[in-house]
Design a protein around this motif. Structure first.
Motif, PDB file in Angstrom:
ATOM      1  N   GLU A  69      33.841  40.543  41.733  1.00  0.00           N
ATOM      2  CA  GLU A  69      34.636  40.217  40.544  1.00  0.00           C
ATOM      3  C   GLU A  69      34.277  38.851  39.972  1.00  0.00           C
ATOM      4  O   GLU A  69      34.295  38.672  38.751  1.00  0.00           O
ATOM      5  CB  GLU A  69      36.123  40.250  40.898  1.00  0.00           C
ATOM      6  CG  GLU A  69      36.641  41.626  41.307  1.00  0.00           C
ATOM      7  CD  GLU A  69      36.731  42.584  40.131  1.00  0.00           C
ATOM      8  OE1 GLU A  69      37.068  42.125  39.032  1.00  0.00           O
ATOM      9  OE2 GLU A  69      36.447  43.784  40.313  1.00  0.00           O
ATOM     10  N   ASN A  70      34.028  37.860  40.830  1.00  0.00           N
ATOM     11  CA  ASN A  70      33.746  36.519  40.313  1.00  0.00           C
ATOM     12  C   ASN A  70      33.219  35.619  41.440  1.00  0.00           C
ATOM     13  O   ASN A  70      33.975  35.156  42.279  1.00  0.00           O
ATOM     14  CB  ASN A  70      35.028  35.924  39.723  1.00  0.00           C
ATOM     15  CG  ASN A  70      34.744  34.673  38.921  1.00  0.00           C
ATOM     16  OD1 ASN A  70      33.934  33.841  39.309  1.00  0.00           O
ATOM     17  ND2 ASN A  70      35.405  34.540  37.796  1.00  0.00           N
ATOM     18  N   GLN A 130      39.502  32.031  36.220  1.00  0.00           N
ATOM     19  CA  GLN A 130      38.496  32.946  36.768  1.00  0.00           C
ATOM     20  C   GLN A 130      39.170  33.974  37.668  1.00  0.00           C
ATOM     21  O   GLN A 130      38.930  33.984  38.872  1.00  0.00           O
ATOM     22  CB  GLN A 130      37.469  32.170  37.602  1.00  0.00           C
ATOM     23  CG  GLN A 130      36.871  30.961  36.957  1.00  0.00           C
ATOM     24  CD  GLN A 130      35.646  31.299  36.130  1.00  0.00           C
ATOM     25  OE1 GLN A 130      35.321  32.469  35.973  1.00  0.00           O
ATOM     26  NE2 GLN A 130      34.992  30.304  35.601  1.00  0.00           N
ATOM     27  N   PRO A 131      40.012  34.848  37.126  1.00  0.00           N
ATOM     28  CA  PRO A 131      40.672  35.811  38.006  1.00  0.00           C
ATOM     29  C   PRO A 131      39.685  36.879  38.492  1.00  0.00           C
ATOM     30  O   PRO A 131      38.654  37.095  37.864  1.00  0.00           O
ATOM     31  CB  PRO A 131      41.731  36.442  37.099  1.00  0.00           C
ATOM     32  CG  PRO A 131      41.182  36.315  35.735  1.00  0.00           C
ATOM     33  CD  PRO A 131      40.366  35.053  35.704  1.00  0.00           C
ATOM     34  N   PHE A 132      40.003  37.498  39.624  1.00  0.00           N
ATOM     35  CA  PHE A 132      39.278  38.710  40.020  1.00  0.00           C
ATOM     36  C   PHE A 132      39.916  39.809  39.170  1.00  0.00           C
ATOM     37  O   PHE A 132      40.901  40.426  39.575  1.00  0.00           O
ATOM     38  CB  PHE A 132      39.424  38.970  41.508  1.00  0.00           C
ATOM     39  CG  PHE A 132      38.986  37.796  42.360  1.00  0.00           C
ATOM     40  CD1 PHE A 132      37.723  37.251  42.196  1.00  0.00           C
ATOM     41  CD2 PHE A 132      39.827  37.240  43.303  1.00  0.00           C
ATOM     42  CE1 PHE A 132      37.304  36.173  42.970  1.00  0.00           C
ATOM     43  CE2 PHE A 132      39.407  36.170  44.079  1.00  0.00           C
ATOM     44  CZ  PHE A 132      38.154  35.627  43.910  1.00  0.00           C
ATOM     45  N   GLY A 150      39.732  42.885  37.983  1.00  0.00           N
ATOM     46  CA  GLY A 150      40.119  44.265  38.269  1.00  0.00           C
ATOM     47  C   GLY A 150      41.079  44.388  39.436  1.00  0.00           C
ATOM     48  O   GLY A 150      41.536  45.476  39.765  1.00  0.00           O
ATOM     49  N   GLN A 151      41.379  43.284  40.093  1.00  0.00           N
ATOM     50  CA  GLN A 151      42.237  43.314  41.274  1.00  0.00           C
ATOM     51  C   GLN A 151      43.682  43.010  40.883  1.00  0.00           C
ATOM     52  O   GLN A 151      43.934  42.371  39.869  1.00  0.00           O
ATOM     53  CB  GLN A 151      41.773  42.264  42.273  1.00  0.00           C
ATOM     54  CG  GLN A 151      40.309  42.335  42.614  1.00  0.00           C
ATOM     55  CD  GLN A 151      40.026  43.434  43.603  1.00  0.00           C
ATOM     56  OE1 GLN A 151      39.662  44.531  43.207  1.00  0.00           O
ATOM     57  NE2 GLN A 151      40.207  43.160  44.864  1.00  0.00           N
ATOM     58  N   THR A 152      44.596  43.417  41.747  1.00  0.00           N
ATOM     59  CA  THR A 152      45.989  43.091  41.487  1.00  0.00           C
ATOM     60  C   THR A 152      46.239  41.621  41.808  1.00  0.00           C
ATOM     61  O   THR A 152      45.420  40.966  42.443  1.00  0.00           O
ATOM     62  CB  THR A 152      46.939  43.942  42.358  1.00  0.00           C
ATOM     63  OG1 THR A 152      46.725  43.585  43.719  1.00  0.00           O
ATOM     64  CG2 THR A 152      46.702  45.424  42.178  1.00  0.00           C
ATOM     65  N   VAL A 193      42.862  36.961  48.711  1.00  0.00           N
ATOM     66  CA  VAL A 193      41.498  36.463  48.971  1.00  0.00           C
ATOM     67  C   VAL A 193      41.561  35.024  49.468  1.00  0.00           C
ATOM     68  O   VAL A 193      40.911  34.652  50.444  1.00  0.00           O
ATOM     69  CB  VAL A 193      40.616  36.558  47.700  1.00  0.00           C
ATOM     70  CG1 VAL A 193      39.275  35.875  47.930  1.00  0.00           C
ATOM     71  CG2 VAL A 193      40.406  38.004  47.307  1.00  0.00           C
ATOM     72  N   GLY A 194      42.393  34.219  48.806  1.00  0.00           N
ATOM     73  CA  GLY A 194      42.575  32.842  49.268  1.00  0.00           C
ATOM     74  C   GLY A 194      43.229  32.797  50.638  1.00  0.00           C
ATOM     75  O   GLY A 194      42.813  32.042  51.516  1.00  0.00           O
ATOM     76  N   GLN A 203      48.281  39.280  53.294  1.00  0.00           N
ATOM     77  CA  GLN A 203      49.174  39.743  52.230  1.00  0.00           C
ATOM     78  C   GLN A 203      50.566  39.129  52.362  1.00  0.00           C
ATOM     79  O   GLN A 203      51.194  38.793  51.352  1.00  0.00           O
ATOM     80  CB  GLN A 203      49.249  41.272  52.217  1.00  0.00           C
ATOM     81  CG  GLN A 203      47.944  41.894  51.718  1.00  0.00           C
ATOM     82  CD  GLN A 203      48.073  43.377  51.422  1.00  0.00           C
ATOM     83  OE1 GLN A 203      49.088  43.991  51.732  1.00  0.00           O
ATOM     84  NE2 GLN A 203      47.039  43.952  50.831  1.00  0.00           N
ATOM     85  N   ASP A 232      51.958  43.625  41.763  1.00  0.00           N
ATOM     86  CA  ASP A 232      51.185  44.856  41.626  1.00  0.00           C
ATOM     87  C   ASP A 232      50.457  44.974  40.300  1.00  0.00           C
ATOM     88  O   ASP A 232      49.773  45.953  40.041  1.00  0.00           O
ATOM     89  CB  ASP A 232      52.099  46.071  41.817  1.00  0.00           C
ATOM     90  CG  ASP A 232      52.551  46.199  43.272  1.00  0.00           C
ATOM     91  OD1 ASP A 232      51.771  45.772  44.146  1.00  0.00           O
ATOM     92  OD2 ASP A 232      53.657  46.701  43.519  1.00  0.00           O
ATOM     93  N   LYS A 233      50.615  43.953  39.445  1.00  0.00           N
ATOM     94  CA  LYS A 233      49.925  44.006  38.152  1.00  0.00           C
ATOM     95  C   LYS A 233      48.471  43.623  38.315  1.00  0.00           C
ATOM     96  O   LYS A 233      48.123  42.814  39.169  1.00  0.00           O
ATOM     97  CB  LYS A 233      50.588  43.027  37.176  1.00  0.00           C
ATOM     98  CG  LYS A 233      51.881  43.536  36.608  1.00  0.00           C
ATOM     99  CD  LYS A 233      52.262  42.724  35.391  1.00  0.00           C
ATOM    100  CE  LYS A 233      53.579  43.235  34.836  1.00  0.00           C
ATOM    101  NZ  LYS A 233      54.338  42.153  34.214  1.00  0.00           N
ATOM    102  N   ARG A 234      47.640  44.172  37.469  1.00  0.00           N
ATOM    103  CA  ARG A 234      46.239  43.753  37.462  1.00  0.00           C
ATOM    104  C   ARG A 234      46.147  42.347  36.884  1.00  0.00           C
ATOM    105  O   ARG A 234      46.842  42.003  35.934  1.00  0.00           O
ATOM    106  CB  ARG A 234      45.407  44.706  36.606  1.00  0.00           C
ATOM    107  CG  ARG A 234      44.821  45.868  37.378  1.00  0.00           C
ATOM    108  CD  ARG A 234      44.148  46.833  36.425  1.00  0.00           C
ATOM    109  NE  ARG A 234      43.064  46.181  35.703  1.00  0.00           N
ATOM    110  CZ  ARG A 234      41.793  46.600  35.731  1.00  0.00           C
ATOM    111  NH1 ARG A 234      41.470  47.650  36.427  1.00  0.00           N
ATOM    112  NH2 ARG A 234      40.856  45.973  35.041  1.00  0.00           N
ATOM    113  N   ARG A 240      46.236  31.258  44.071  1.00  0.00           N
ATOM    114  CA  ARG A 240      45.057  31.589  44.875  1.00  0.00           C
ATOM    115  C   ARG A 240      44.555  30.370  45.637  1.00  0.00           C
ATOM    116  O   ARG A 240      44.223  30.445  46.817  1.00  0.00           O
ATOM    117  CB  ARG A 240      43.947  32.087  43.942  1.00  0.00           C
ATOM    118  CG  ARG A 240      43.641  33.506  44.099  1.00  0.00           C
ATOM    119  CD  ARG A 240      42.562  33.995  43.197  1.00  0.00           C
ATOM    120  NE  ARG A 240      41.880  32.999  42.389  1.00  0.00           N
ATOM    121  CZ  ARG A 240      41.009  33.297  41.446  1.00  0.00           C
ATOM    122  NH1 ARG A 240      40.727  34.541  41.188  1.00  0.00           N
ATOM    123  NH2 ARG A 240      40.424  32.359  40.751  1.00  0.00           N
TER     124      ARG A 240
END
Lengths: 329, 254
Positions: free
Chosen positions: A194-195, B93-95, B97-99, B106-107, B119, B136-138, B154
């Protein structure tokens, strides 16, 4: 495990159980072969999916790993008399090593996008030329595997033997994809897709994550090559390293849905059905199927960039079947 | 500023040129542990470049960077982050396509191997920055204020000792800024040292204990926000040559 990981795992197990029971209900040799080939293509797609779907590194030369596996199986059997089941392990290791080598060379220098695609394409060509050159690999004539029927030799008299072998390979692939969805490595790999900069800022070693993905992907792809050799008992340079295999692998993953667990399977069965239907309607025309693949790819990328799975998911959302996003089947 | 608290970040003689342009020119500064400080300056002053140098995204031509007593100049970004310093990006710089949950996780994964642990931590961090009901939002469906918070969340999820926040308030409206200021303060109160790059003076004056001013790559002033806003050199850097004198004349006239 998170509840979503458990749900996803149960779904995979249920699917595999159903697939394992299927041969009991199929009497026709033709449809059994159809299933075997679709599963085999799905296994190639899943290998590509690990690097391309989850990692966003679009390889156009996955045939190189396939070919390495196929030739590992053929050469070790024919020249050294090694049991084909053992060659399966050897191919897995060699495919992984090839992946690690190509990854180290390309990712070290930050090759991305179309540059990465072109370099993988070139690597596959190099392997094709090499296999075409040396006597060792049978040069342009290719290699035949001696007929020695028996499960111990990975040459099944009954087609169901091949069916359960490829189903096991597909099962392993599904477990890898499930693991990517629910592990730290997978989270990092997806973040890299993604980035890259954002991933780096969050402590992700981008190079090593990509290297891990291409190694795994290469190893998985190589097992597909072994299966092919055992099923058809013949391999030559264009079959092993030609663009056809590379395209098949990426196509089923893209059509089904990149970065999803079941995408490659759905893509593979869709493609197999499309192929079957056109053959029924128009008769055998190998060139036509490639044209059809191209058309399909254009349609998918334009209208369903997330593949059939992505399309189904958004349809389900629209119908209100799924309120929460969090489904990852 | 006072030497009572040992610095967590110490930059000495840092330099970086791009072609003939000296983007960062002999910058020396020390960020005290546990503080909330800011780096300001006109556009193109070299603030983001300084962040990139300190956080390992680009390598300095000269100078040293010490973080928590350890030399880190030239260390790659992911290792700087592992050492405990995390940056955010001015352009989010969001990922995409991810929620939201997956983004923050990730962080969180940096120090947590298992997905369930990552999580759980991500949910806790989301609650701290006010994203708990967006999990749960993209990421690409969030409005800009949400994305800025996601950027913050993050970075926070990596359990940093020092956060470098690059314009987390740019593009926000006044009420959104008023909402995020206490969040940033609470993060500092939780024990994380924060260095901000910020254009929003309302935020700088409200939050920062100490301010450095960068102009054409050089530090031209430092001090408390109140002192900085009346500093002649700073006014000139922002408003042009002679502005300070004119402003003083106006004040005298009044």
């Amino acid at each position: 495990m998170t509840p979503s990981a458990v749900r996803s795992l149960l779904f995979i197990v249920a699917f595999l159980a159903a697939m394992a029971l299927l041969p009991a209900f199929i009497r026709s040799e033709f449809w059994l072969t159809f299933l075997i080939l679709a599963l085999y293509t799905a296994s190639l797609g899943q290998a590509w999916n690990v690097l391309g779907g989850f990692g966003g590194q679009y390889s156009f030369g996955h045939a190189m790993f396939f070919g390495v596996g196929a030739y590992a199986a053929a050469v070790l059997q024919v020249r050294f008399g090694i049991n084909p089941w053992v060659t399966l392990g050897a191919a897995f290791v060699l495919g992984g090593a090839t992946g690690a080598m190509v990854g180290a060379l390309t990712f070290r220098y930050g090759l991305k996008g179309s540059y990465f695609a072109l370099v993988t394409l070139a690597f596959a060509e190099v392997f094709r030329v090499l296999a075409n050159t040396f006597e060792f690999t049978g040069a342009g004539v290719g290699m035949m595997i001696k007929l020695a029927p028996g499960a111990a030799n990975f040459q099944f008299v009954a087609k169901t033997g091949f069916y359960f072998t490829i189903l096991s390979i597909v099962a392993a692939g599904l477990m890898v994809a499930w693991w990517l969805k629910h592990s730290r490595f997978g989270a990092w790999l997806t973040a890299v897709r993604e980035n890259e900069d954002a991933a780096r800022a969050l402590g992700v070693d981008v190079f090593r994550v990509k290297l891990g993905a291409i190694t795994l992907s290469g190893a998985m792809m190589a097992t597909g090559g072994v299966f092919y050799v055992q099923m058809f008992q013949y391999i030559d340079p264009p079959l092993a390293f030609g663009a056809g295999i590379s395209v098949e692998a990426l196509l089923v993953a893209i059509v089904g849905g990149m970065g999803s667990i079941f995408g490659p399977l759905i893509g593979a069965f869709t493609l197999a059905l499309v192929n079957h239907t056109t053959t029924e309607l128009i008769g055998r025309a190998p060139a036509l199927s490639m044209a059809l693949y191209g058309l399909l790819l254009i349609v998918m990328v334009t209208f369903l960039p997330n593949g059939l799975i992505g399309g189904l998911a958004s349809l389900a959302r629209r119908l209100g079947l799924r309120q929460r996003s969090g489904g990852d089947e | 500023m006072s030497d009572a608290v040992p610095p967590i970040l110490e930059v000495r003689g840092l330099q970086k040129s791009f072609g003939g342009l000296r983007a960062v020119d002999d910058v020396t500064l020390a960020v005290p542990g546990g503080s909330l400080t800011a780096l300001i300056g006109p556009n193109g002053a070299g603030k983001t470049t300084l962040f990139a140098l300190v956080s390992g995204f680009i390598t300095p031509d000269a100078g040293t960077v010490a973080f928590a007593g350890r030399q880190i100049a030239g260390l790659p970004a992911h290792l700087v982050c592992r050492a405990g310093m995390t940056r955010t990006f001015q352009i989010v710089q969001p990922f995409a396509g991810q929620t939201v949950l997956e983004n923050i996780a990730v962080g969180a994964h940096l120090h947590r191997v298992r997905q369930a642990d990552a999580q759980a931590h991500a949910r806790a961090v989301a609650a701290r920055v006010g994203l708990a009901d967006q999990l749960d939002k993209r990421a690409d469906s969030l409005p800009i204020a949400g994305r800025k918070r996601l950027e913050l969340a993050r970075a926070l999820a990596t359990d940093p000792r020092l956060l470098l926040l690059d314009e987390v308030m740019a593009g926000l409206n006044p009420s959104e800024i008023a909402e995020i200021i206490p969040i940033i303060r609470s993060i500092r109160d939780g024990g994380v040292t924060i260095l901000l790059i910020e254009h929003v003076m309302q935020a700088v004056v409200n939050l920062a204990e100490h301010v450095w001013v960068l102009s054409y790559g050089r530090l031209i002033a430092e001090g408390s926000p109140a002192a900085i806003t009346t500093d002649a050199q700073v006014i000139e850097a922002y408003l042009g040559h002679g502005a300070a004198a004119r402003m003083q004349a106006m004040q005298v006239a009044q």
